[in-house]
Motif scaffolding. Structure first.
Motif, PDB file in Angstrom:
ATOM      1  N   LEU A 218       1.256  -2.303   9.618  1.00 23.87           N
ATOM      2  CA  LEU A 218       1.319  -1.746  10.219  1.00 23.87           C
ATOM      3  C   LEU A 218       0.996   0.486  11.128  1.00 23.87           C
ATOM      4  CD1 LEU A 218       1.800  -3.297  13.134  1.00 23.87           C
ATOM      5  CD2 LEU A 218       4.368  -3.556  12.728  1.00 23.87           C
ATOM      6  N   PHE A 219       2.231   0.344   9.346  1.00 23.07           N
ATOM      7  CA  PHE A 219       2.430   2.350   9.907  1.00 23.07           C
ATOM      8  C   PHE A 219       1.366   2.810   9.064  1.00 23.07           C
ATOM      9  CE2 PHE A 219       6.094  -0.156  10.821  1.00 23.07           C
ATOM     10  CZ  PHE A 219       6.457  -0.076  12.004  1.00 23.07           C
ATOM     11  N   LEU A 220       0.260   2.226   8.344  1.00 21.72           N
ATOM     12  CA  LEU A 220      -0.367   3.376   7.502  1.00 21.72           C
ATOM     13  C   LEU A 220      -1.531   3.756   8.391  1.00 21.72           C
ATOM     14  CD1 LEU A 220      -0.728   1.141   4.184  1.00 21.72           C
ATOM     15  CD2 LEU A 220       0.836   3.204   4.926  1.00 21.72           C
ATOM     16  N   SER A 221      -1.735   4.765   8.799  1.00 22.24           N
ATOM     17  CA  SER A 221      -2.767   5.511   9.083  1.00 22.24           C
ATOM     18  C   SER A 221      -4.255   5.355   9.141  1.00 22.24           C
ATOM     19  CB  SER A 221      -2.649   7.070   9.222  1.00 22.24           C
ATOM     20  OG  SER A 221      -2.717   7.753   8.700  1.00 22.24           O
ATOM     21  N   LYS A 222      -4.275   5.250   7.221  1.00 19.33           N
ATOM     22  CA  LYS A 222      -5.842   5.062   6.855  1.00 19.33           C
ATOM     23  C   LYS A 222      -6.186   3.753   7.179  1.00 19.33           C
ATOM     24  CE  LYS A 222      -5.657   9.797   4.847  1.00 19.33           C
ATOM     25  NZ  LYS A 222      -5.477  10.646   3.495  1.00 19.33           N
TER      26      LYS A 222
END
Length: 430
Positions: A218-222
């Motif tokens: 959910l909060f990982l950008s990659k």
């Protein structure tokens, strides 16, 4: 430029005096220091998994590639070390550079230090060494490097954990390709970690793999795809619950008050349940200046707190009866009883179970959460102004009506209530 093999020989000779006439008198002390550091890294053995995911998120990827991480556990002893099971970690990153290799052959020499503002989420700088909690001999195959490490002191220099050894056989590339190829027709990605498991760690690792949070991305950008599966040749022998989690982000953002809103769509498919579960999340990301009195040594280079709140539009994606309500990029084990998720660059306990609630840095972040929530809530209400009144009912479900078992979060709850009353959005007795 040296070949990968020549580079490893150079490290062994120059750094660890292998082949020299005399040993470094500090090697025994260094061995014990690294051993203690690895053992104390986490209170729970299997939090090595969070380190691996964290490292994958911090890695660099070729443009146009959808970053992914695949974890495969097998009973095949492909390293010929007598291991009862082996965990393979496939990551389609750019691959290990000579600097990365130098980093894992040392201690406290992370290539990511001082780069918090560039989006790196790693904390300790020794994430790779946490694999020694579950394996005595981790292998790294990446960008032409074929090396392994051992927790036992090297016979040539009396130092364990950080001395690389070139691998010619067991495992070979065909073994790796066969295991990866069982689910894909393509060659394995650039980087593969091979972790022959210690006998007493097989069950804890299987248990952790089977209980990966569905909202992990959910909060990982990659990282856009995470999959877990077991490969024993005979599916009837598999005991790990296979899962594939994917995320998509709608980057159509609405920017105001130094904030942005967007939608993340998660899907999760488990082998035990042929139905693909999906959930979309309304995301609110807002920046706040770090207050001077809240600065701490570990975050000296950070001038802004970035708080993200996630509001599930529909049923949460979670295994079991509850899901974590606080993330520090990856989930803690804090169940908040709030109908939304709080994400920020919190300082966390070494066990990853909780954020450090008494820490002044974290207190500063938590003080900003009520403002972020009210701004997000008003934005959500305005987004359905022309929609039927029934739409408001769904939005008001995001109000933190239930109290939390954490006193610090109850303070947030009361502050949210006071701000909403002040804005004439709710009445005093909600």
């Amino acid at each position: 430029m040296a070949t990968p093999r020549e580079h490893i020989e150079e490290i062994r000779k120059k750094k660890f005096s292998i082949g020299a006439d005399a040993l470094n008198p500090l090697t025994e002390d260094l061995h014990h220091a690294i051993k203690n550091l690895s053992a104390e890294l986490y209170a729970k053995d299997v939090h090595f998994l969070m380190e691996l995911i964290q490292n994958a998120e911090d890695n660099e990827y070729v443009e146009g590639v959808d970053p992914s991480l695949e974890l495969v556990i097998t009973s095949r002893d492909i390293t010929a070390t007598g291991a009862p099971a082996t965990l393979l970690v496939f990551n389609n990153e750019k691959g290990f550079s000579p600097e990365n290799i130098e980093s894992i052959c040392g201690i406290g020499r992370s290539t990511k230090k001082g780069n918090r503002n560039r989006g790196y989420i790693g904390e300790k700088g020794i994430g790779f060494k946490s694999v020694f909690l579950i394996t005595a001999h981790p292998y790294v195959f990446s960008n032409g490097y074929q090396i392994r490490f051992s927790e036992d002191p090297c016979v040539h220099c009396n130092l364990g954990y950080v001395v690389p050894e070139w691998v010619d056989t067991n495992p070979n590339l065909s073994d790796i390709k066969q295991l990866y190829g069982s689910a894909s027709a393509s060659d394995p990605p650039t980087t593969t970690l091979i972790l022959p498991l210690k006998a007493d760690k097989v069950q804890p690792v299987k248990q952790q793999l089977s209980s990966i949070h569905r909202e992990l991305l959910l909060f990982l950008s990659k990282i856009k795809k995470l999959s877990v599966r077991e490969d024993n040749g005979d599916p009837s022998l598999d005991t790990v619950s296979a899962i594939e989690i994917a995320s998509e982000t709608n980057f159509v953002t609405r920017k105001n008050i130094d904030a942005q809103s967007y939608t993340v769509h998660l899907s999760a498919e488990e082998s035990s349940n042929a139905v693909e579960n999906e959930c979309s999340y309304y995301m609110w990301k807002q920046k706040f200046p770090v207050r001077q009195e809240c600065r701490v040594e570990k975050r000296m280079e950070v001038d802004e707190w970035v708080i993200t709140l996630a509001f599930p539009i529909g049923e949460h994606l979670h295994r079991g009866t509850s899901s974590p309500g606080v993330y520090a990029f990856l989930p803690t084990e804090m169940v908040t009883n709030f109908p939304f998720i709080i994400q920020a660059d919190f300082l966390i306990a070494s066990s990853r179970e909780t954020i450090l609630l008494d820490n002044i840095w974290n207190k500063g972040i938590l003080d900003c959460v009520p403002t972020a929530f009210v701004n997000a809530f008003i934005s959500l209400v305005r987004s359905v102004e022309d929609a039927p009144v029934s739409s408001l009912h769904r939005i008001f479900k995001f109000l933190p009506v239930q109290s939390s078992s954490y006193e610090a979060l109850n303070v947030i709850r009361e502050s949210i209530k006071a701000k909403l009353v002040e804005e004439n959005i709710v009445q005093e007795n909600f």
